[in-house]
Design a protein around this motif. Structure first.
Motif, short mmCIF file in Angstrom:
data_model
loop_
_atom_site.label_atom_id
_atom_site.label_comp_id
_atom_site.label_asym_id
_atom_site.label_seq_id
_atom_site.Cartn_x
_atom_site.Cartn_y
_atom_site.Cartn_z
N ALA A 196 47.21 39.81 32.51
CA ALA A 196 46.51 40.78 33.36
C ALA A 196 46.18 42.03 32.55
O ALA A 196 45.09 42.61 32.70
CB ALA A 196 47.36 41.12 34.58
N THR B 5 42.50 43.40 31.81
CA THR B 5 42.14 44.74 32.27
C THR B 5 41.52 45.55 31.14
O THR B 5 40.49 46.22 31.32
CB THR B 5 43.37 45.47 32.85
OG1 THR B 5 43.87 44.71 33.95
CG2 THR B 5 43.03 46.87 33.30
N VAL C 138 34.48 39.23 37.68
CA VAL C 138 35.37 38.21 37.14
C VAL C 138 34.55 37.20 36.33
O VAL C 138 34.99 36.75 35.26
CB VAL C 138 36.19 37.53 38.26
CG1 VAL C 138 37.05 36.40 37.71
CG2 VAL C 138 37.07 38.55 38.99
N HIS D 186 45.66 35.47 37.07
CA HIS D 186 45.98 36.84 36.67
C HIS D 186 45.34 37.88 37.59
O HIS D 186 45.84 39.01 37.69
CB HIS D 186 45.49 37.11 35.25
CG HIS D 186 46.03 36.16 34.25
ND1 HIS D 186 47.35 36.17 33.84
CD2 HIS D 186 45.44 35.13 33.57
CE1 HIS D 186 47.54 35.23 32.95
NE2 HIS D 186 46.41 34.57 32.77
N LEU D 187 44.23 37.52 38.21
CA LEU D 187 43.46 38.44 39.05
C LEU D 187 43.21 37.80 40.41
O LEU D 187 42.96 36.60 40.49
CB LEU D 187 42.10 38.73 38.41
CG LEU D 187 42.10 39.25 36.98
CD1 LEU D 187 40.69 39.20 36.41
CD2 LEU D 187 42.64 40.67 36.93
N ASP E 147 40.20 43.38 42.97
CA ASP E 147 41.44 43.57 42.20
C ASP E 147 41.11 43.97 40.77
O ASP E 147 41.75 44.88 40.22
CB ASP E 147 42.26 42.27 42.23
CG ASP E 147 43.55 42.37 41.43
OD1 ASP E 147 44.26 43.39 41.53
OD2 ASP E 147 43.87 41.40 40.72
N LEU E 148 40.12 43.33 40.17
CA LEU E 148 39.72 43.67 38.81
C LEU E 148 39.25 45.12 38.74
O LEU E 148 39.66 45.87 37.85
CB LEU E 148 38.62 42.72 38.33
CG LEU E 148 38.06 42.99 36.93
CD1 LEU E 148 39.16 42.88 35.87
CD2 LEU E 148 36.92 42.02 36.64
N ARG F 243 42.15 47.48 39.01
CA ARG F 243 42.91 47.52 37.75
C ARG F 243 42.21 48.39 36.71
O ARG F 243 42.86 49.14 35.98
CB ARG F 243 43.11 46.10 37.21
CG ARG F 243 44.11 45.29 37.99
CD ARG F 243 44.12 43.84 37.50
NE ARG F 243 45.00 43.02 38.28
CZ ARG F 243 46.30 42.85 38.00
NH1 ARG F 243 46.83 43.44 36.96
NH2 ARG F 243 47.04 42.09 38.77
#
Length: 189
Positions: free
Chosen positions: A8, A12, A29, A46-47, A52-53, A56
Motif C-alpha cells: 500500500a 501510494t 486504480v 492493497h486498495l 481509497d487511493l 491515501r
C-alpha cells in the motif's frame, strides 16, 4: 497471488508521483495498475477503490507538507516564521502540483482528525502566537492565511501571473509583508 514488492505504501508513493505528472484528478486504480504493468484486480488486495487511493494520496501529501513546513519554521518567530511557513507551502505547491491538489481533497471527519491536517492548523496557530491574537481573531487569522496562501499558489501555478511584467516573487514578498503588518497592528474586536 499478490505481486511481489507491491505494498500500500509503494502504491501510494507511486500514485503521488502520478498525481504530479498527470494531475490529481487523473489518478485512478487503472492508471496505477498500468504504471506497475499489473492487472487492476491485483491492486485491490492493497486498495479498496479509487476513493481509497485518493484518500491515501491526500494523507501522504498532508504529511509530507507538514514535515516540510515544520522543518522550515523550526526556531523561527514572527515575520520570519510566517515567511518560512508561506514559502514552504508555496514551494511544495510548485514542486508537487498533484500532491498539493490532493491536500485539498475532502476527508471524512474521522480521517481528517487523524491526519497531518491537524499539524498544519497547530503550526499556523503556533506562528500566530507571536502576534498575540486572542480568539476569535486567531481562528480568523488561520483561515485568512490558508485562504491567501492557497489562493496565491493556485493562481500562480495556473499561470494567472504570467501576463504582467511584475515578478510573482516580488508580489509574494509584498503579500507576506502586508500580512505581517496587518497581524502586528490588528486591534481586537
Amino acid at each position: 497471488m499478490v505481486r511481489a514488492g507491491l505494498t500500500a505504501e509503494r502504491l501510494t508513493r507511486a500514485a503521488a508521483e502520478l498525481a504530479d505528472e498527470l494531475g490529481f484528478d487523473q489518478v485512478t486504480v487503472s492508471e496505477l495498475a498500468r504504471r506497475f504493468d499489473v492487472k487492476v484486480a491485483s491492486l485491490y488486495s492493497h486498495l479498496k477503490n479509487s476513493q481509497d487511493l485518493r484518500t491515501r494520496i491526500a494523507l501522504f501529501a498532508l504529511e509530507e507538507l507538514a514535515d516540510r513546513v515544520s522543518a522550515a519554521v523550526a526556531g523561527r518567530a514572527g515575520k520570519d516564521a510566517l515567511a518560512a511557513f508561506a514559502d514552504a507551502y508555496r514551494d511544495y505547491a510548485r514542486e508537487h502540483p498533484g500532491r498539493y491538489a490532493a491536500t485539498r481533497f475532502p476527508l471524512d471527519p474521522q480521517t481528517a482528525a487523524a491526519s497531518a491536517g491537524v499539524r498544519h492548523a497547530q503550526m499556523t496557530r503556533a506562528i500566530l502566537r507571536g502576534y498575540d491574537l486572542d480568539e476569535p481573531d486567531q481562528t480568523h487569522a488561520v483561515r485568512m492565511l490558508g485562504s491567501v496562501f492557497h489562493g496565491y499558489v493556485s493562481l500562480e501555478t495556473g499561470g494567472s501571473f504570467s501576463h504582467t511584467a511584475v515578478d510573482p516573487q516580488e508580489s509574494w514578498s509584498w503579500v507576506i509583508d502586508s500580512l505581517d503588518l496587518m497581524l502586528r497592528t490588528r486591534t481586537p474586536g
